[in-house]
Motif scaffolding. Structure first.
Motif, PDB file in Angstrom:
ATOM      1  N   GLY A  35       0.793  -1.223   0.000  1.00 24.91           N
ATOM      2  CA  GLY A  35       0.000   0.000   0.000  1.00 24.91           C
ATOM      3  C   GLY A  35       0.822   1.268   0.000  1.00 24.91           C
ATOM      4  O   GLY A  35       0.559   2.187  -0.776  1.00 24.91           O
ATOM      5  N   LYS A  71      -3.521   5.080   0.153  1.00 23.37           N
ATOM      6  CA  LYS A  71      -4.321   4.644   1.305  1.00 23.37           C
ATOM      7  C   LYS A  71      -5.330   3.590   0.895  1.00 23.37           C
ATOM      8  O   LYS A  71      -5.538   2.612   1.615  1.00 23.37           O
ATOM      9  N   ARG A  72      -5.940   3.748  -0.270  1.00 22.40           N
ATOM     10  CA  ARG A  72      -6.863   2.715  -0.773  1.00 22.40           C
ATOM     11  C   ARG A  72      -6.135   1.387  -0.966  1.00 22.40           C
ATOM     12  O   ARG A  72      -6.658   0.323  -0.620  1.00 22.40           O
ATOM     13  N   TYR A  92      -5.572  -0.150   2.502  1.00 19.38           N
ATOM     14  CA  TYR A  92      -6.788  -0.728   3.093  1.00 19.38           C
ATOM     15  C   TYR A  92      -7.133  -2.053   2.423  1.00 19.38           C
ATOM     16  O   TYR A  92      -7.475  -3.028   3.100  1.00 19.38           O
ATOM     17  N   GLN A  93      -7.060  -2.092   1.092  1.00 20.02           N
ATOM     18  CA  GLN A  93      -7.379  -3.313   0.361  1.00 20.02           C
ATOM     19  C   GLN A  93      -6.370  -4.411   0.653  1.00 20.02           C
ATOM     20  O   GLN A  93      -6.735  -5.578   0.841  1.00 20.02           O
ATOM     21  N   ILE A 123      -4.608  -4.838   3.357  1.00 21.96           N
ATOM     22  CA  ILE A 123      -4.844  -5.352   4.711  1.00 21.96           C
ATOM     23  C   ILE A 123      -5.990  -6.357   4.696  1.00 21.96           C
ATOM     24  O   ILE A 123      -5.885  -7.452   5.271  1.00 21.96           O
ATOM     25  N   VAL A 124      -7.078  -6.023   4.036  1.00 18.91           N
ATOM     26  CA  VAL A 124      -8.218  -6.936   3.952  1.00 18.91           C
ATOM     27  C   VAL A 124      -7.807  -8.244   3.277  1.00 18.91           C
ATOM     28  O   VAL A 124      -8.149  -9.334   3.747  1.00 18.91           O
ATOM     29  N   LYS A 152     -10.790  -2.750  11.129  1.00 16.45           N
ATOM     30  CA  LYS A 152     -10.811  -1.286  11.211  1.00 16.45           C
ATOM     31  C   LYS A 152      -9.371  -0.810  11.115  1.00 16.45           C
ATOM     32  O   LYS A 152      -8.517  -1.225  11.903  1.00 16.45           O
ATOM     33  N   THR A 153      -9.097   0.033  10.136  1.00 18.59           N
ATOM     34  CA  THR A 153      -7.755   0.579   9.956  1.00 18.59           C
ATOM     35  C   THR A 153      -7.810   2.075  10.219  1.00 18.59           C
ATOM     36  O   THR A 153      -8.639   2.778   9.637  1.00 18.59           O
TER      37      THR A 153
END
Length: 128
Positions: free
Chosen positions: A31, A77-78, A81-82, A84-85, A99-100
């Motif tokens: 990321g 940042k997108r 987040y993706q 991490i998921v 939750k990040t």
């Protein structure tokens, strides 16, 4: 140079603590485009009586708090987040239970090697 904390309930990770930490590290690399050797991640597990989560969250509810230099793009940042998921899906953590939180600060507010980070060649770009 992110500083990352993973907070979750005790018991579900078992002997996979290091694997979970490495998964979050991979997400940070994907990321934020940081180098692999830029590592500062802590895992904290809480007993059920030491953590209150929203009622619709499962037993693997996980909060990832990342302190980082300001300057990253919304796209970076997108990606984070993706990533991490995607990485936590290998641990059966649903996206809805992640939750990040990003806490951004100017590099002048980070002291590294006795100097403000704004005066040091970090070896990577912040504005990605």
């Amino acid at each position: 140079m992110p500083s990352t904390r993973i907070e979750t309930r005790d018991g579900w990770i078992g002997g996979r603590r290091r694997e979970l930490i490495e998964a979050v590290q991979r997400a940070l690399i994907a990321g934020l485009l940081i180098p692999d050797d830029d590592r500062c991640i802590f895992l904290q597990e809480f007993n059920d009586d030491a953590m209150i989560a929203p009622p619709n969250k499962g037993p693997r509810y996980t909060v990832i708090e990342i302190k980082l230099f300001s300057g990253r793009s919304v796209e970076a940042k997108r990606r984070l987040y993706q990533a991490i998921v995607e990485e936590l899906s290998a641990f059966d953590v649903p996206a809805s239970d992640i939750k990040t939180v990003l806490i951004e600060s100017d590099p002048v507010n980070w002291g590294l090697h006795g100097k403000p980070a704004s005066e040091i060649d970090l070896g990577f770009k912040i504005d990605v």
